[in-house]
Design a protein around this motif. Structure first.
Motif, short mmCIF file in Angstrom:
data_model
loop_
_atom_site.label_atom_id
_atom_site.label_comp_id
_atom_site.label_asym_id
_atom_site.label_seq_id
_atom_site.Cartn_x
_atom_site.Cartn_y
_atom_site.Cartn_z
N LEU A 125 0.83 -1.20 0.00
CA LEU A 125 0.00 0.00 0.00
C LEU A 125 0.87 1.25 0.00
O LEU A 125 0.60 2.20 -0.75
N ILE A 126 1.91 1.27 0.81
CA ILE A 126 2.81 2.43 0.85
C ILE A 126 3.45 2.63 -0.52
O ILE A 126 3.52 3.76 -1.03
N ASP A 127 3.90 1.55 -1.14
CA ASP A 127 4.50 1.64 -2.47
C ASP A 127 3.50 2.18 -3.49
O ASP A 127 3.83 3.02 -4.32
N LEU A 128 2.27 1.69 -3.43
CA LEU A 128 1.23 2.14 -4.35
C LEU A 128 0.97 3.64 -4.17
O LEU A 128 0.90 4.39 -5.16
N LEU A 129 0.86 4.09 -2.93
CA LEU A 129 0.62 5.51 -2.67
C LEU A 129 1.80 6.37 -3.10
O LEU A 129 1.62 7.47 -3.64
N ASP A 130 3.02 5.88 -2.88
CA ASP A 130 4.21 6.62 -3.32
C ASP A 130 4.25 6.75 -4.84
O ASP A 130 4.59 7.81 -5.36
N MET A 131 3.90 5.69 -5.55
CA MET A 131 3.86 5.76 -7.02
C MET A 131 2.82 6.79 -7.47
O MET A 131 3.08 7.59 -8.37
#
Length: 183
Positions: A125-131
Motif C-alpha cells: 500500500l505504501i509503495d502504491l501511494l508513493d507511485m
C-alpha cells in the motif's frame, strides 16, 4: 465502443454524419473502494469481505469496488482514475479484536509511516501511494479503514468479533463515501 483511461473516455461510435470521427468527452471520476487481504486467512480477508458487502449494499455502479488481494503496483491504474479512494484492510490498532480505525488524508499517511508494520499489506500500500504521489495522481480525498484482526490462520470465515463489527465498518465506510460526494 468506448474505452476508459483515467478521467476521459474516447467514444469510437460514428457520428451522425457517418464520418466515424472519435469524440472526446469528460467522464466524472468515481470513488475507488479498495480492499486488501486474503480471504483464506480468516480476519486477514476482512478488507476484501467488506468491499464485497459495500458493493452489495450500494450497488456495483456506486464506486469502483476492487478486490486488491495482496497486489500493489498493478492497482495504480485504478488510483489514477479515482477522485477519492477508500482503502480497507485488517491492521494492528492495539485494540480488541474487531476494533475499527478510520484514518483520512494526512492521518492515513502518518498511520502508514509508523515504524512497526501494522498491516500485512502495508508495504504494498505504501509503495502504491508513493507511485501515485510521484505521478501526481494521489487522490486528495483518501482514507484507510482498518479492522483489528483476532485470527490470521487458514480459515475461510471471519472470527466472531470481526464478523460482528462488519455492519459498523460498513456504516463508517458508507458515511465516508457519502460525505465525499457532498464536498
Amino acid at each position: 465502443m468506448t474505452s476508459r483511461f483515467g478521467q476521459y473516455t474516447k467514444d469510437y461510435s460514428p457520428d451522425r454524419r457517418g464520418a466515424g470521427a472519435a469524440a472526446l468527452r469528460l467522464v466524472t471520476p468515481r470513488a475507488l473502494v479498495l480492499g486488501f487481504g486474503n480471504v483464506l486467512l480468516s480476519d486477514d480477508g476482512a478488507g476484501v469481505r467488506l468491499v464485497e458487502r459495500l458493493r452489495s449494499e450500494l450497488g456495483a455502479d456506486a464506486a469502483d469496488f476492487v478486490d486488491g488481494g495482496t497486489l500493489s503496483f498493478s492497482l495504480l491504474p485504478y488510483v489514477e482514475a479515482a477522485h477519492s479512494m477508500l482503502v480497507i484492510d485488517a491492521a494492528d490498532l492495539d485494540g480488541e479484536t474487531g476494533t475499527i480505525g478510520l484514518f483520512e488524508g494526512a492521518a492515513m499517511d502518518e498511520f502508514l509511516k509508523i515504524s512497526r508494520r501494522r498491516t500485512v499489506h502495508e508495504v504494498g500500500l505504501i509503495d502504491l501511494l508513493d507511485m501515485a504521489r510521484l505521478l501526481g495522481c494521489l487522490p486528495d480525498q483518501r482514507a484507510l479503514l482498518c479492522i483489528q484482526p483476532g485470527r490470521i490462520d487458514w480459515c475461510e470465515t471471519l472470527s466472531g468479533p470481526v464478523a460482528e463489527m462488519m455492519p459498523e465498518a460498513s456504516r463508517r465506510a458508507r458515511a465516508t463515501l457519502a460525505r465525499w460526494t457532498q464536498e
